[in-house]
Scaffold this active site. Structure first.
Site, PDB file in Angstrom:
ATOM      1  N   GLU A 172      41.595  38.477  32.292  1.00  0.00           N
ATOM      2  CA  GLU A 172      42.917  37.935  32.579  1.00  0.00           C
ATOM      3  C   GLU A 172      43.509  37.217  31.361  1.00  0.00           C
ATOM      4  O   GLU A 172      43.940  36.070  31.435  1.00  0.00           O
ATOM      5  CB  GLU A 172      42.852  37.022  33.811  1.00  0.00           C
ATOM      6  CG  GLU A 172      42.425  37.758  35.060  1.00  0.00           C
ATOM      7  CD  GLU A 172      42.391  36.895  36.304  1.00  0.00           C
ATOM      8  OE1 GLU A 172      42.540  37.432  37.405  1.00  0.00           O
ATOM      9  OE2 GLU A 172      42.193  35.670  36.166  1.00  0.00           O
ATOM     10  N   ASP A 211      38.029  39.367  44.647  1.00  0.00           N
ATOM     11  CA  ASP A 211      38.453  38.011  44.285  1.00  0.00           C
ATOM     12  C   ASP A 211      38.608  37.135  45.524  1.00  0.00           C
ATOM     13  O   ASP A 211      39.727  36.820  45.933  1.00  0.00           O
ATOM     14  CB  ASP A 211      39.783  38.079  43.516  1.00  0.00           C
ATOM     15  CG  ASP A 211      40.169  36.746  42.885  1.00  0.00           C
ATOM     16  OD1 ASP A 211      39.315  35.847  42.808  1.00  0.00           O
ATOM     17  OD2 ASP A 211      41.334  36.605  42.477  1.00  0.00           O
ATOM     18  N   GLU A 261      42.032  29.577  48.319  1.00  0.00           N
ATOM     19  CA  GLU A 261      43.120  30.307  47.662  1.00  0.00           C
ATOM     20  C   GLU A 261      43.680  31.417  48.540  1.00  0.00           C
ATOM     21  O   GLU A 261      44.893  31.559  48.689  1.00  0.00           O
ATOM     22  CB  GLU A 261      42.631  30.875  46.336  1.00  0.00           C
ATOM     23  CG  GLU A 261      43.688  31.659  45.577  1.00  0.00           C
ATOM     24  CD  GLU A 261      43.168  32.215  44.273  1.00  0.00           C
ATOM     25  OE1 GLU A 261      43.924  32.954  43.616  1.00  0.00           O
ATOM     26  OE2 GLU A 261      42.005  31.922  43.890  1.00  0.00           O
TER      27      GLU A 261
END
Length: 672
Positions: free
Chosen positions: A279, A358, A386
Site C-alpha cells: 500500500e 483484510d 474497522e
C-alpha cells in the site's frame, strides 16, 4: 459485591506477604495491585507486610522461597517458565493461606492479576489449585497511532500517546493502560502506526528517543516491552543516504547505529515492526531485493541486543486492474512469502493476518499458517472494528477469533491448528505468538462503545489460553464490569455471544466481504470497491455472485491449502455455506445446505439481522435501573444507532440484489 462473599474474602486477605530472593520492581507492582484491588473491592485495605505465620494471608512469591516448601515444588516452579504462575490454597489447619507463586517476578505479577480476577468473578478460594503459563510467547498490541494525535482506524477518540507531533507529557493514562495490559496478560506493544509517516520516522532518533524511553519505563513496570514501527526508507528520509537497499553496506551501518542508539535509551527494547512494499510503503522491492533481504538486514542490527523484527505479510498489488480476473489479492501473501520459507533469520517473525484479505466479517484462515514450516510467525487480529461496525455497532469478536485459532490446517495431520502454528508449537519454532490492532483511544471508557471493551479483554485472555471458550470470556468480562446480578450477567453475555452473527446477518453475506463505502469503510456500498484498484471484488451480475478461487476454473487460491482443506473448499458441495461466495461464483438460485437459495438467504438474513438489532435494544432497555445511568445511556445510544444503521444495510443490500437478480423475495416483504 455480596456482603457475605466480601466477608469471606476479607478473612483471606488480611495481609499481603511478599517473599523474594531480591527486591523487584515487578513484585512491588504485584503487591501494590493486590493491595489496591482488594481494598477497592472489599472496602478495607489489606496490610502489606508481616509473615505467613500469623493466620490467613496472601503469600506473593517469586522464585523458590522457603515459604513455598511443601506447597509448590521447585521443579513445578521451573516448569512455569518466565511468565507462568501457581495459585494454591495451602497451610496448616487454622492457618491457611493463598500462595501466588511465579518462577519469576513477571509470573508473580500475572498471578496477582489472576487472583484479583477470581475475587471479581466470585470464585471460591478454599481449594485453589491453578497452574497457568501462556500459550503464546509474544502477546502483542499494535497501535496505529500517529504523532498528530490521530489514530488510523481509531473509533475511540484520539491517541493516548501523542499530541501535536510530540509524546504527551501527562502520562497517567499511559500508566493506567500499562496496568490494563498486564491485567489481561499482554507483554508487548508497538506504539506507532505501521504506516510510518515523516514525523514518526524520527521516533528512532536521538531527539525523540528520551521521550520514547520514558514511555518504555512505564510499560516496563508492568512487564510490557516496547516496540516501534519503522520506516524502511529511514536511511533516505533521516540518514541522508541516497538508498535504502538492504544489501548496501552504508544502509546496514545506518540501521546498526540506530539500533545501538535505541538500546542505549531503552535496554529492553523489543524490536521493530515493519510494513514494507505494501500500500505504497517503501520496501526492498525497490532495489530488486526480497522480503527476507529486508527483514534480515534489520534483524542483523537488532541481534546483538536480543531484539526481533516483526515483518508484516500484508503485501499485495494495490493497483490491480479490475478487469483482470486472474490476479487474486487473496493469493498474494502466500505467493510472496511461501517461497522464502526458511530464509528468514531466527530473530524475524512474520506477522500474518488471520485471513488472506483484510479483517472482513468472515474469511477463511490464511493458508500461510501451516504453509510456513521453517519460519517464525505471529497471527495478526484486529480488535478495532474497522469492518465490523467501528465500535458504533456491537460485535463481540471472540467467536470469530476462536474459529481462526481452532482452524485445522492439516499441515502435520489432524490437529495442526492455526493456534499451534502461530505459537511455534506445530513446527517447533523458537518464536511465535499473536498480535492485534488496538481499539483503544482517549475516550473516557477507552473503547468508544462500552461493550467493545470485551474485545480487548477477550483478546488478552484468548492469547494467554486459546482453549478458553467465548462463553467463558463473555461471562468473565461481564461479571468484572457489571457485577453479579443474574439478569445483567445473562443478558449481556447473550448479547455479546450473538452479536457477531447478527452483524454478519445484515452486512456482507456468505463470505463475500467488503460491500462498504471506500476510504472510511463504514456503511453499505455494494459496488464501492467493485471497479477499484484494491482487488476486493464480488463479481455480482444478473446471473450470480462470488469469486471463483478454485484450481479447476478460477484463481487457484484453494490450492494454497493442504490437501484435505483444499479439497473441502474446492468443491461447491463440501465448501461451508458461510464461505461459499469467497470460493465460488454461483447462480442466485444455487441451493445452500440450509435448503434456501443464495438470493433468499440474502433477503432472509438481512431482514433477520435488522430485527435482531431491534431486540438488542429491547433487552438492553430491560436492564434500566440495574446498571448505573451513565453506562446504561451510553450503550443504549450506540444500540439505537446500530438499529438505524442495520436497516440501512438491510435495504441497500436487498434492493441491490433484487434489482441485479430480478428474483422476488418469497415472503413478499418490502424491498425498494
Amino acid at each position: 459485591m455480596d456482603p457475605e462473599i466480601a466477608e469471606k474474602y476479607a478473612s483471606w486477605c488480611r495481609s499481603i506477604v511478599v517473599e523474594a530472593s531480591a527486591p523487584s520492581p515487578l513484585l512491588a507492582k504485584a503487591c501494590e495491585e493486590l493491595v489496591g484491588g482488594i481494598g477497592s473491592m472489599l472496602g478495607r485495605m489489606p496490610l502489606a507486610g508481616g509473615t505467613a505465620d500469623h493466620g490467613r494471608c496472601v503469600l506473593l512469591c517469586a522464585g523458590n522461597s522457603s515459604k513455598l516448601h511443601g506447597v509448590v515444588e521447585a521443579a513445578e516452579l521451573e516448569a512455569l517458565g518466565e511468565e507462568g504462575y501457581v495459585l494454591r490454597t495451602a497451610g496448616e489447619p487454622g492457618r491457611p493461606f493463598v500462595a501466588i507463586a511465579g518462577h519469576t517476578d513477571r509470573g508473580a505479577l500475572y498471578g496477582a492479576f489472576h487472583f484479583l480476577r477470581l475475587l471479581q468473578t466470585g470464585q471460591n478460594l478454599n481449594e485453589l489449585n491453578i497452574i497457568e503459563k501462556p500459550a503464546a510467547k509474544l502477546r502483542m498490541i499494535n497501535h496505529w497511532d500517529n504523532m498528530d494525535g490521530s489514530v488510523e482506524r481509531g473509533y475511540a477518540g484520539r491517541s493516548i500517546f501523542y499530541r501535536d507531533g510530540k509524546i504527551v507529557t501527562d502520562r497517567k493514562r499511559i500508566h493506567d493502560y500499562a496496568r490494563m495490559m498486564a491485567a489481561v496478560g499482554l507483554n508487548a506493544i508497538a506504539i506507532n502506526n505501521v504506516n510510518v509517516h515523516e514525523t514518526e520516522t524520527n521516533l528512532i532518533t536521538s531527539e525523540l528517543l528520551p521521550s520514547v524511553a520514558a514511555v518504555a519505563d512505564i510499560f516496563r513496570a508492568y512487564g510490557v516491552r516496547l516496540y516501534l514501527s519503522v520506516n524502511f526508507a529511514s536511511p533516505i528520509q533521516y540518514g541522508g543516504l541516497t538508498t535504502a537497499d538492504p544489501l548496501d553496506p552504508e544502509v546496514r551501518r545506518f540501521w546498526a547505529e540506530r539500533a545501538a542508539d535505541v538500546y542505549r535509551h531503552i535496554p529492553d527494547f523489543g524490536g521493530f515492526l515493519v510494513k514494507a512494499d505494501s500500500e505504497f510503503r517503501p520496501g526492498p522491492f525497490t532495489y530488486g531485493r526480497d522480503h527476507a533481504d529486508g527483514a534480515n538486514m534489520l534483524a542483523e542490527a537488532l541481534r546483538p541486543y536480543g531484539g526481533i523484527v516483526v515483518w508484516r505479510c500484508f503485501v499485495y498489488d494495490c493497483l490491480q486492474d479490475w478487469r483482470d480476473r486472474k490476479t487474486d489479492r487473496a493469493r498474494a501473501a502466500f505467493d510472496h512469502f511461501r517461497p522464502l520459507d526458511g530464509k528468514f533469520a531466527d530473530n524475524v517473525i512474520l506477522q500474518i493476518k488471520n485471513g488472506p484479505m483484510d479483517f472482513q466479517v468472515r474469511e477463511p484462515a490464511s493458508p500461510l499458517f501451516g504453509g510456513l514450516r521453517h519460519t517464525n510467525q505471529v497471527l495478526e487480529l484486529q480488535i478495532t472494528q474497522e469492518y465490523t461496525g467501528q465500535q458504533k455497532h456491537l460485535c463481540f469478536l471472540i467467536p470469530q477469533w476462536k474459529e481462526i485459532l481452532d482452524f485445522d490446517t492439516y499441515a502435520r495431520g489432524e490437529g495442526s491448528t492455526v493456534s499451534k502454528a502461530a505459537t511455534g508449537e506445530l513446527f517447533g519454532r523458537p518464536l511465535g505468538g499473536i498480535a492485534a490492532v488496538s481499539n483503544i483511544g482517549d475516550d473516557a471508557n477507552w473503547t468508544g462503545h462500552l461493550l467493545a471493551q470485551a474485545n480487548y479483554y477477550g483478546y488478552g485472555r484468548l492469547v494467554w489460553r486459546p482453549e478458553l471458550t467465548a462463553e467463558q470470556i463473555a461471562d468473565e468480562w461481564t461479571r468484572i464490569t457489571f457485577g453479579h446480578d443474574p439478569a445483567v450477567v445473562s443478558t449481556i453475555r447473550r448479547m455479546l455471544l450473538d452479536s457477531w452473527t447478527i452483524y454478519e446477518n445484515y452486512t456482507s453475506p456468505l463470505g463475500v466481504g467488503w460491500m462498504v463505502n471506500p476510504g472510511h469503510h463504514y456503511g453499505p456500498n455494494v459496488d464501492g470497491y467493485e471497479y477499484s484498484k484494491w482487488g476486493t471484488y464480488h463479481y455480482a451480475d444478473c446471473h450470480g455472485i462470488g469469486v471463483d478461487r478454485t484450481v479447476k476454473s478460477g484463481t487457484g487460491y484453494t490450492g494454497q491449502y493442504h490437501d484435505k482443506v483444499a479439497s473441502r473448499f474446492e468443491s461447491i458441495e463440501s465448501c461451508p455455506d458461510e464461505l461459499l461466495l469467497f470460493f465460488h461464483h454461483v447462480p442466485y438460485t444455487h441451493v445452500l445446505k440450509s435448503g434456501k437459495t443464495v438470493i433468499q438467504h440474502i433477503y432472509d438474513t438481512h431482514f433477520e439481522g435488522a430485527e435482531q438489532v431491534d431486540k438488542l435494544v429491547d433487552v438492553w432497555r430491560g436492564l434500566e435501573g440495574r446498571i448505573d445511568g451513565d453506562r446504561y445511556a451510553s450503550v443504549l445510544s450506540r444500540l439505537q444507532e446500530q438499529s438505524k444503521h442495520a436497516k440501512e444495510w438491510r435495504d441497500v443490500i436487498n434492493s441491490y440484489f433484487l434489482r441485479k437478480s430480478g428474483i422476488a423475495d418469497e415472503q413478499g416483504r418490502t424491498i425498494y
